[in-house]
Scaffold this active site. Structure first.
Site, PDB file in Angstrom:
ATOM      1  N   THR A  50       1.698   1.490   1.979  1.00 43.83           N
ATOM      2  CA  THR A  50       2.268   0.757   0.846  1.00 43.83           C
ATOM      3  C   THR A  50       1.222  -0.132   0.185  1.00 43.83           C
ATOM      4  O   THR A  50       1.189  -0.267  -1.044  1.00 43.83           O
ATOM      5  CB  THR A  50       3.462  -0.096   1.305  1.00 43.83           C
ATOM      6  N   CYS A  51       0.365  -0.723   0.990  1.00 45.88           N
ATOM      7  CA  CYS A  51      -0.672  -1.616   0.459  1.00 45.88           C
ATOM      8  C   CYS A  51      -1.631  -0.859  -0.460  1.00 45.88           C
ATOM      9  O   CYS A  51      -2.059  -1.377  -1.494  1.00 45.88           O
ATOM     10  CB  CYS A  51      -1.460  -2.244   1.604  1.00 45.88           C
ATOM     11  N   SER A  52      -1.967   0.381  -0.081  1.00 49.72           N
ATOM     12  CA  SER A  52      -2.936   1.167  -0.840  1.00 49.72           C
ATOM     13  C   SER A  52      -2.319   1.916  -2.011  1.00 49.72           C
ATOM     14  O   SER A  52      -2.965   2.120  -3.032  1.00 49.72           O
ATOM     15  CB  SER A  52      -3.632   2.173   0.087  1.00 49.72           C
TER      16      SER A  52
END
Length: 245
Positions: A50-52
């Site tokens: 999700t962060c990337s």
């Protein structure tokens, strides 16, 4: 026990060892926050899904709009070392966001948002949140709900931008399918640049993308094929008509 909302409180005073241009450089939190308006978003880890795929890219994408609305800097915080954060910044091409390696978790702990993710082999990491900081004082926080997993509901870039300016809108972005040497592709890219619409370019026959892929996505055999904000526009002439509206 719910995480504490620290609106109205000062952010922790921390010094982060960072690696810049082959040298060790200490970054002081006062240098970032004192006398400035800063958006901070914190996440569990560099290179995680999700962060990337969403969290960092959307802040990077909307950064010009944030800057137009009085934000001096956008900071991404993660409990990772500086080498990992530097490589992630390169991978994400995050030119508009400053990535801070809170490797020892001091800032995150000071915010009361250091959590144990030992079940995933992560050790201590940051809970996902975002905040608007003015002159070192937290004005607004968006903390993800304390539920199992890695919720991503309120700490996104669009929510923060809407808080700062409800009338602000993010810039449109485009995806352009091209082939090397195509003059119509060059014309389309130039038109997007003139219109101030950033784009990603996907070249047919590179990275496993073929004409079959193009037919499956756009039902077309020719290039360029252009999508803007998920809307299928078509070829170069179609783009010209779209931009003329």
């Amino acid at each position: 026990m719910p995480f504490e909302n620290r609106e109205g409180q000062k952010v922790p005073s921390v010094v982060w060892p960072t690696r810049q241009g082959g040298d060790w450089v200490n970054v002081n939190s006062d240098d970032i926050f004192k006398g400035r308006t800063v958006v901070v978003f914190s996440l569990p880890g560099a290179f995680t899904p999700t962060c990337s795929s969403t969290h960092l890219p959307r802040f990077n994408e909307l950064a010009p709009v944030f800057f137009e609305n009085g934000v001096d800097e956008i900071v991404c915080m993660s409990v990772n070392d500086t080498f990992v954060m530097n490589e992630w910044a390169k991978d994400q091409e995050s030119n508009n966001v400053t990535l801070i390696p809170d490797g020892n978790g001091e800032f995150t702990a000071g915010m009361g948002l250091l959590v144990d993710k030992s079940d995933l082999g992560f050790g201590k990491r940051s809970w996902r949140y975002s905040m608007l900081v003015k002159d070192g004082v937290v004005e607004k926080m968006f903390i993800e709900p304390e539920v199992p997993g890695d919720p991503f509901e309120v700490s996104d870039a669009d929510t923060m931008l809407k808080y700062i300016n409800p009338n602000a809108s993010g810039s449109k972005v485009a995806t352009v399918f091209t082939k090397p040497g195509c003059p119509f592709c060059a014309k389309a890219k130039a038109a997007l640049e003139d219109a101030g619409i950033p784009y990603e370019e996907i070249t047919i026959a590179n990275a496993g993308v073929t004409s079959r892929t193009l037919r499956a996505i756009a039902n077309a055999d020719t290039v360029p094929q252009i999508f803007i904000e998920g809307e299928y526009i078509g070829g170069s002439d179609d783009l010209e008509a779209y931009l003329a509206k």
